[in-house]
Design a protein around this motif. Structure first.
Motif, PDB file in Angstrom:
ATOM      1  N   GLY A 449     -37.028 -18.121 -35.865  1.00  0.00           N
ATOM      2  CA  GLY A 449     -36.386 -19.346 -36.339  1.00  0.00           C
ATOM      3  C   GLY A 449     -34.902 -19.439 -36.049  1.00  0.00           C
ATOM      4  O   GLY A 449     -34.270 -20.436 -36.415  1.00  0.00           O
ATOM      5  N   LEU A 450     -34.314 -18.441 -35.372  1.00  0.00           N
ATOM      6  CA  LEU A 450     -32.883 -18.515 -35.036  1.00  0.00           C
ATOM      7  C   LEU A 450     -32.624 -19.609 -34.010  1.00  0.00           C
ATOM      8  O   LEU A 450     -31.695 -20.406 -34.158  1.00  0.00           O
ATOM      9  CB  LEU A 450     -32.398 -17.163 -34.498  1.00  0.00           C
ATOM     10  N   THR A 451     -33.425 -19.649 -32.963  1.00  0.00           N
ATOM     11  CA  THR A 451     -33.287 -20.666 -31.920  1.00  0.00           C
ATOM     12  C   THR A 451     -34.640 -21.313 -31.675  1.00  0.00           C
ATOM     13  O   THR A 451     -35.692 -20.706 -31.912  1.00  0.00           O
ATOM     14  CB  THR A 451     -32.760 -20.054 -30.608  1.00  0.00           C
ATOM     15  N   TRP A 452     -34.618 -22.543 -31.157  1.00  0.00           N
ATOM     16  CA  TRP A 452     -35.839 -23.321 -30.963  1.00  0.00           C
ATOM     17  C   TRP A 452     -35.848 -23.944 -29.579  1.00  0.00           C
ATOM     18  O   TRP A 452     -34.799 -24.255 -29.011  1.00  0.00           O
ATOM     19  CB  TRP A 452     -35.958 -24.415 -32.029  1.00  0.00           C
ATOM     20  N   PHE A 453     -37.074 -24.138 -29.057  1.00  0.00           N
ATOM     21  CA  PHE A 453     -37.262 -24.712 -27.736  1.00  0.00           C
ATOM     22  C   PHE A 453     -38.355 -25.771 -27.806  1.00  0.00           C
ATOM     23  O   PHE A 453     -39.336 -25.602 -28.529  1.00  0.00           O
ATOM     24  CB  PHE A 453     -37.672 -23.630 -26.734  1.00  0.00           C
ATOM     25  N   GLU A 454     -38.171 -26.854 -27.064  1.00  0.00           N
ATOM     26  CA  GLU A 454     -39.251 -27.830 -26.924  1.00  0.00           C
ATOM     27  C   GLU A 454     -40.187 -27.307 -25.844  1.00  0.00           C
ATOM     28  O   GLU A 454     -39.760 -27.055 -24.719  1.00  0.00           O
ATOM     29  CB  GLU A 454     -38.697 -29.186 -26.531  1.00  0.00           C
ATOM     30  N   ILE A 455     -41.467 -27.144 -26.186  1.00  0.00           N
ATOM     31  CA  ILE A 455     -42.411 -26.578 -25.218  1.00  0.00           C
ATOM     32  C   ILE A 455     -43.387 -27.612 -24.680  1.00  0.00           C
ATOM     33  O   ILE A 455     -44.079 -27.334 -23.687  1.00  0.00           O
ATOM     34  CB  ILE A 455     -43.194 -25.400 -25.835  1.00  0.00           C
ATOM     35  N   ALA A 456     -43.472 -28.794 -25.278  1.00  0.00           N
ATOM     36  CA  ALA A 456     -44.371 -29.832 -24.773  1.00  0.00           C
ATOM     37  C   ALA A 456     -43.981 -31.180 -25.360  1.00  0.00           C
ATOM     38  O   ALA A 456     -43.568 -31.268 -26.522  1.00  0.00           O
ATOM     39  CB  ALA A 456     -45.820 -29.514 -25.103  1.00  0.00           C
ATOM     40  N   LYS A 457     -44.134 -32.228 -24.558  1.00  0.00           N
ATOM     41  CA  LYS A 457     -43.926 -33.582 -25.049  1.00  0.00           C
ATOM     42  C   LYS A 457     -45.145 -34.013 -25.854  1.00  0.00           C
ATOM     43  O   LYS A 457     -46.290 -33.742 -25.489  1.00  0.00           O
ATOM     44  CB  LYS A 457     -43.717 -34.543 -23.868  1.00  0.00           C
ATOM     45  N   GLY A 458     -44.902 -34.697 -26.962  1.00  0.00           N
ATOM     46  CA  GLY A 458     -45.981 -35.163 -27.806  1.00  0.00           C
ATOM     47  C   GLY A 458     -46.435 -34.105 -28.804  1.00  0.00           C
ATOM     48  O   GLY A 458     -46.049 -32.938 -28.743  1.00  0.00           O
ATOM     49  N   SER A 459     -47.271 -34.541 -29.747  1.00  0.00           N
ATOM     50  CA  SER A 459     -47.801 -33.640 -30.773  1.00  0.00           C
ATOM     51  C   SER A 459     -49.006 -32.879 -30.234  1.00  0.00           C
ATOM     52  O   SER A 459     -49.853 -33.445 -29.536  1.00  0.00           O
ATOM     53  CB  SER A 459     -48.197 -34.442 -32.005  1.00  0.00           C
ATOM     54  N   HIS A 460     -49.092 -31.590 -30.566  1.00  0.00           N
ATOM     55  CA  HIS A 460     -50.199 -30.744 -30.140  1.00  0.00           C
ATOM     56  C   HIS A 460     -50.704 -29.917 -31.314  1.00  0.00           C
ATOM     57  O   HIS A 460     -49.978 -29.667 -32.270  1.00  0.00           O
ATOM     58  CB  HIS A 460     -49.770 -29.797 -29.010  1.00  0.00           C
ATOM     59  N   ILE A 461     -51.954 -29.484 -31.212  1.00  0.00           N
ATOM     60  CA  ILE A 461     -52.482 -28.463 -32.097  1.00  0.00           C
ATOM     61  C   ILE A 461     -52.385 -27.146 -31.354  1.00  0.00           C
ATOM     62  O   ILE A 461     -52.433 -27.135 -30.115  1.00  0.00           O
ATOM     63  CB  ILE A 461     -53.944 -28.772 -32.514  1.00  0.00           C
ATOM     64  N   TYR A 462     -52.219 -26.019 -32.068  1.00  0.00           N
ATOM     65  CA  TYR A 462     -51.886 -24.774 -31.373  1.00  0.00           C
ATOM     66  C   TYR A 462     -52.520 -23.582 -32.065  1.00  0.00           C
ATOM     67  O   TYR A 462     -52.934 -23.632 -33.222  1.00  0.00           O
ATOM     68  CB  TYR A 462     -50.366 -24.576 -31.311  1.00  0.00           C
ATOM     69  N   GLU A 463     -52.559 -22.485 -31.320  1.00  0.00           N
ATOM     70  CA  GLU A 463     -53.033 -21.214 -31.863  1.00  0.00           C
ATOM     71  C   GLU A 463     -52.399 -20.076 -31.068  1.00  0.00           C
ATOM     72  O   GLU A 463     -52.026 -20.235 -29.905  1.00  0.00           O
ATOM     73  CB  GLU A 463     -54.562 -21.124 -31.799  1.00  0.00           C
ATOM     74  N   ILE A 464     -52.269 -18.924 -31.752  1.00  0.00           N
ATOM     75  CA  ILE A 464     -51.668 -17.726 -31.161  1.00  0.00           C
ATOM     76  C   ILE A 464     -52.698 -16.613 -31.200  1.00  0.00           C
ATOM     77  O   ILE A 464     -53.359 -16.399 -32.220  1.00  0.00           O
ATOM     78  CB  ILE A 464     -50.410 -17.291 -31.927  1.00  0.00           C
ATOM     79  N   GLY A 465     -52.865 -15.889 -30.097  1.00  0.00           N
ATOM     80  CA  GLY A 465     -53.784 -14.759 -30.047  1.00  0.00           C
ATOM     81  C   GLY A 465     -53.174 -13.574 -29.323  1.00  0.00           C
ATOM     82  O   GLY A 465     -52.014 -13.611 -28.890  1.00  0.00           O
ATOM     83  N   ASP A 466     -53.956 -12.514 -29.199  1.00  0.00           N
ATOM     84  CA  ASP A 466     -53.549 -11.334 -28.430  1.00  0.00           C
ATOM     85  C   ASP A 466     -52.205 -10.789 -28.897  1.00  0.00           C
ATOM     86  O   ASP A 466     -51.329 -10.511 -28.099  1.00  0.00           O
ATOM     87  CB  ASP A 466     -53.519 -11.678 -26.937  1.00  0.00           C
ATOM     88  N   HIS A 467     -52.010 -10.674 -30.216  1.00  0.00           N
ATOM     89  CA  HIS A 467     -50.757 -10.152 -30.797  1.00  0.00           C
ATOM     90  C   HIS A 467     -49.555 -10.998 -30.378  1.00  0.00           C
ATOM     91  O   HIS A 467     -48.434 -10.486 -30.304  1.00  0.00           O
ATOM     92  CB  HIS A 467     -50.513  -8.709 -30.370  1.00  0.00           C
ATOM     93  N   GLY A 468     -49.750 -12.271 -30.094  1.00  0.00           N
ATOM     94  CA  GLY A 468     -48.651 -13.113 -29.615  1.00  0.00           C
ATOM     95  C   GLY A 468     -48.601 -13.215 -28.112  1.00  0.00           C
ATOM     96  O   GLY A 468     -47.740 -13.929 -27.570  1.00  0.00           O
ATOM     97  N   GLY A 469     -49.507 -12.530 -27.421  1.00  0.00           N
ATOM     98  CA  GLY A 469     -49.487 -12.525 -25.956  1.00  0.00           C
ATOM     99  C   GLY A 469     -50.031 -13.782 -25.332  1.00  0.00           C
ATOM    100  O   GLY A 469     -49.744 -14.071 -24.160  1.00  0.00           O
ATOM    101  N   VAL A 470     -50.838 -14.558 -26.057  1.00  0.00           N
ATOM    102  CA  VAL A 470     -51.403 -15.802 -25.531  1.00  0.00           C
ATOM    103  C   VAL A 470     -51.155 -16.922 -26.539  1.00  0.00           C
ATOM    104  O   VAL A 470     -51.431 -16.768 -27.731  1.00  0.00           O
ATOM    105  CB  VAL A 470     -52.914 -15.692 -25.276  1.00  0.00           C
ATOM    106  N   ILE A 471     -50.616 -18.044 -26.067  1.00  0.00           N
ATOM    107  CA  ILE A 471     -50.408 -19.230 -26.900  1.00  0.00           C
ATOM    108  C   ILE A 471     -51.161 -20.383 -26.250  1.00  0.00           C
ATOM    109  O   ILE A 471     -51.057 -20.602 -25.031  1.00  0.00           O
ATOM    110  CB  ILE A 471     -48.912 -19.577 -27.017  1.00  0.00           C
ATOM    111  N   VAL A 472     -51.919 -21.118 -27.050  1.00  0.00           N
ATOM    112  CA  VAL A 472     -52.754 -22.207 -26.547  1.00  0.00           C
ATOM    113  C   VAL A 472     -52.356 -23.507 -27.228  1.00  0.00           C
ATOM    114  O   VAL A 472     -52.165 -23.542 -28.454  1.00  0.00           O
ATOM    115  CB  VAL A 472     -54.246 -21.912 -26.796  1.00  0.00           C
TER     116      VAL A 472
END
Length: 729
Positions: A449-472
């Motif tokens: 939460g120190l810094t933030w980045f825009e990773i996609a335009k528009g609203s998305h649903i998301y999930e994290i797997g592989d200990h943080g190694g894969v983001i969908v």
């Protein structure tokens, strides 16, 4: 699937992969996969056939499943609660189904935390038409044989629970039940609002005998360390007060919590109970959408204000979340102070001019890195996901994210304990949080939460797997055939088509620990059959280990030339291009990865201390000193039962759970009790200090003549030196 999917449960034996998945559709149909989502079996006929065998009246209906519940101590044991008088149980993740006739519809089902055969449930009694002396009540039911047989053990029940949370409990009897109910209830039971006739009891013999704990205690919340109870003070005004006790003791010691202000309390929400508690209190009216968040000391007894104007729903859900995997970091939404103060004052005057719908237009997101001592806005991204510079330079411009109060219109902020430092969310930059879909984008933080980045335009649903190694990611505002995924924490994204037809995605999930590379995407699509539009449920499995087959190497030699891993520290002093792993390492971690970590305690600084009860930061400046509230007079007098020493606060207390060492110290001042007896000591160190002090005094006394002669000799030398014009040495 025959309709939209509303629940998914992973199950399987301990220490084995969760290959068995159960799915429930909105029509109550159960589907089972035994190979992690590759193939599915429909169980509607099995459940119906088994149910028919146990019905005792041909006019009764079997019903369908409306809830799946997994045992906390046996992950293969599953209960399927039905809509009628039949429930189903499976000891092996749905491979074997047995029907149970209970004669009534079961609700609020609870497995015992240690004994898998013991179950509590509630049910509303029913009366036949024109039946005399029959009243509808909420009853507590007990089964000691895994649901085969049930008995009613209490009526006029409000709330209930087994008496402890931890399966390792050795202090509290296994039979203990905590319950709030009306012991002298009459007539039809009503559960609306606070009730002066409802009290909190506990029983260690399945309600054969019971002990009252809190008179007029209506609601309680049991946590691993504490139990909180809301006690009704005034039922006509719907006012309550809060009590707390340790929950891991045989006998409870309830005490009223200490708050800085005497305000009306209408409801409470325990938003976090790690190392003390965060409590959101509704002071305004029974269903207010704004509350005040308080933080306690480690005893959960003494509270101070942490965050004003916190966003909450009428049902008591709060826009307040802990960042998992990192201690002391929380995200929350608040209403802008000007509009919140106007709303608050108008409720007090009973002449509202700002409506609750209008107040929701002024939400803002805050973050704390020191467990609620100081809150600050989210730092906005510098560029968008397309590399274009963003205009957000003013002090009033920051990043804002959606949470539970959005009612799932947009994705809430999200983190997992096995992907340390990663946070995802949907929102916008600006002065306030926006609900316009064309203004909402998807954001991520890689550093807690120190810094933030825009990773996609528009609203998305998301999930994290592989200990943080894969983001969908996948769009949640329109039907889609594709998703995006990243192997390097959002620095680059790849597109993958998962379906031939567009699907309105409901959610993306992975197994509960978020360490696998297999994801489940589910949603709905429309079928046109005989000129009729029919909604069907869709479920898709994706295994990313088959897309990028190489497993990451070098976890035992991070930052070396041949390693896919690098050291990371949640301090902000990090390489922005490479955090948990190498930027170009497209590999997966694997479920057996054991992250290496070490803990070094820092020196205490101002940020490790917060204002104590009845103190606040001067001028509301988070960096100012803690001073008493205007009407508060600090008491320096010793308590009535003072023994040896007592403590007086300096206005500070260490943040609950903080383990810093040395540095800035604001510990309370220890004062001697009146009539202190020097032969009484708190511990061996007190005794040793006084012995050393006595020895020094005795030594000086015995050698007083020697010191006197030595001083006289020194004075003679000084006078002789002056006589010869030498400097005084």
């Amino acid at each position: 699937m025959d309709s939209a999917i509303i629940d998914i449960v992973w199950c399987g034996a301990h220490n084995q992969s969760n290959d068995n998945i159960l799915v429930m559709s909105s029509k109550g149909t159960i589907y089972l996969s035994q190979n992690n989502g590759d193939d599915w079996q429909k169980f509607a006929e099995v459940f119906h056939r088994k149910g028919l065998l146990v019905l005792q009246d041909e006019n009764e209906k079997v019903g369908v499943v409306n809830k799946i519940q997994k045992s906390p101590i046996d992950p293969q044991l599953i209960i399927f609660l039905g809509t009628e008088f039949v429930n189903w149980i499976s000891p092996d993740c749905g491979q074997t189904i047995n029907a149970i006739y209970t004669g009534r519809q079961m609700r609020e089902f609870q497995f015992h935390p240690k004994r898998k055969d013991w179950i509590l449930a509630s049910s509303w009694s029913k009366c036949q038409m024109k039946q005399k002396d029959c009243y509808v009540t909420k009853d507590l039911m007990l089964s000691q044989d895994m649901g085969l047989n049930w008995e009613v053990i209490a009526k006029y029940v409000n709330q209930y629970s087994w008496g402890f949370k931890s399966p390792y409990n050795e202090v509290i009897p296994e039979e203990r039940i905590m319950i709030t109910y009306e012991p002298n209830g009459k007539g039809h039971q009503q559960l609306s609002g606070w009730n002066m006739k409802t009290h909190l009891f506990y029983s260690d013999d399945f309600m054969k005998t019971k002990t009252m704990l809190v008179n007029q205690g209506n609601k309680f919340q049991l946590t691993p360390n504490h139990v909180f109870v809301a006690q009704v003070m005034n039922s006509s005004n719907q006012e309550v007060t809060l009590l707390v006790s340790e929950s891991d003791q045989y006998e409870y010691n309830f005490r009223y919590v200490q708050m800085p202000d005497i305000l009306k309390d209408h409801s409470y929400t325990i938003v976090d109970s790690q190392y003390g508690a965060f409590i959101n209190i509704n002071h305004l009216k029974p269903s207010s959408i704004m509350g005040t968040t308080y933080i306690s000391d480690s005893t959960a007894s003494r509270y101070r204000i942490s965050l004003n104007y916190t966003v909450r729903t009428e049902e008591g859900q709060c826009d307040f979340e802990r960042v998992l995997g990192l201690e002391g970091i929380y995200l929350a939404n608040v209403y802008a102070s000007e509009q919140a103060e106007l709303y608050q004052s108008e409720i007090d005057e009973d002449s509202p001019r700002i409506k609750e719908g209008d107040l929701s237009k002024f939400k803002q997101t805050k973050i704390t890195f020191d467990k609620g001592s100081r809150w600050q806005p989210l730092t906005p991204p510098v560029v968008d996901s397309e590399g274009k510079k963003l205009q957000c330079d003013s002090k009033s411009c920051s990043l804002h994210l959606h949470s539970v109060s959005t009612k799932m219109q947009f994705g809430p902020f999200y983190s997992t304990k096995n992907s340390i430092g990663l946070i995802l969310g949907t929102g916008n930059i600006g002065k306030y949080l926006s609900y316009r879909p064309d203004q909402v984008n998807t954001y991520m933080s890689r550093d807690g939460g120190l810094t933030w980045f825009e990773i996609a335009k528009g609203s998305h649903i998301y999930e994290i797997g592989d200990h943080g190694g894969v983001i969908v990611l996948a769009s949640d505002q329109q039907a889609t055939k594709v998703l995006k995924y990243s192997w390097n924490e959002g620095l680059t994204w790849e597109v993958f088509q998962f379906s031939e037809q567009p699907i309105e995605i409901t959610n993306i999930i992975t197994e509960p620990s978020n360490i696998g590379t297999r994801f489940i995407i589910y949603g709905t699509s429309d079928l046109f059959i005989n000129e009729e539009n029919i909604e069907q449920g869709n479920i898709v499995k994706i295994d990313f280990s088959q897309i990028h087959g190489r497993e990451c190497i070098g976890e035992d030699q991070p930052s070396s030339e041949n390693s896919d891993y690098e050291l990371w520290s949640p301090t902000g002093k990090i390489n922005p291009d490479c955090l948990n792993g190498n930027e170009n390492a497209k590999c997966f971690n694997g479920e057996d990865l054991q992250r290496q970590h070490s803990v070094q305690y820092c020196q205490c600084t101002e940020e490790d201390w917060e204002c104590d009860l009845n103190f606040h930061r001067e001028n509301s400046d988070p960096n100012a000193k803690c001073i008493p509230y205007e009407l508060y007079e600090q008491n320096f007098e010793a308590p009535e039962n003072c023994e040896d020493y007592y403590e007086v606060t300096r206005g500070y207390r260490r943040v609950a759970g903080n383990k810093c060492q040395g540095g800035v110290e604001y510990n309370p001042v220890s004062l001697l009790c009146p009539g202190f007896k020097f032969w009484k000591f708190r511990n061996i160190w007190d005794f040793m200090l006084i012995c050393i002090f006595a020895a020094i005094v005795y030594f000086i006394y015995k050698n007083r003549h020697h010191f006197s002669k030595k001083q006289d000799h020194k004075m003679e030398q000084q006078q002789s030196a002056r006589a010869y014009g030498q400097k005084n040495g």
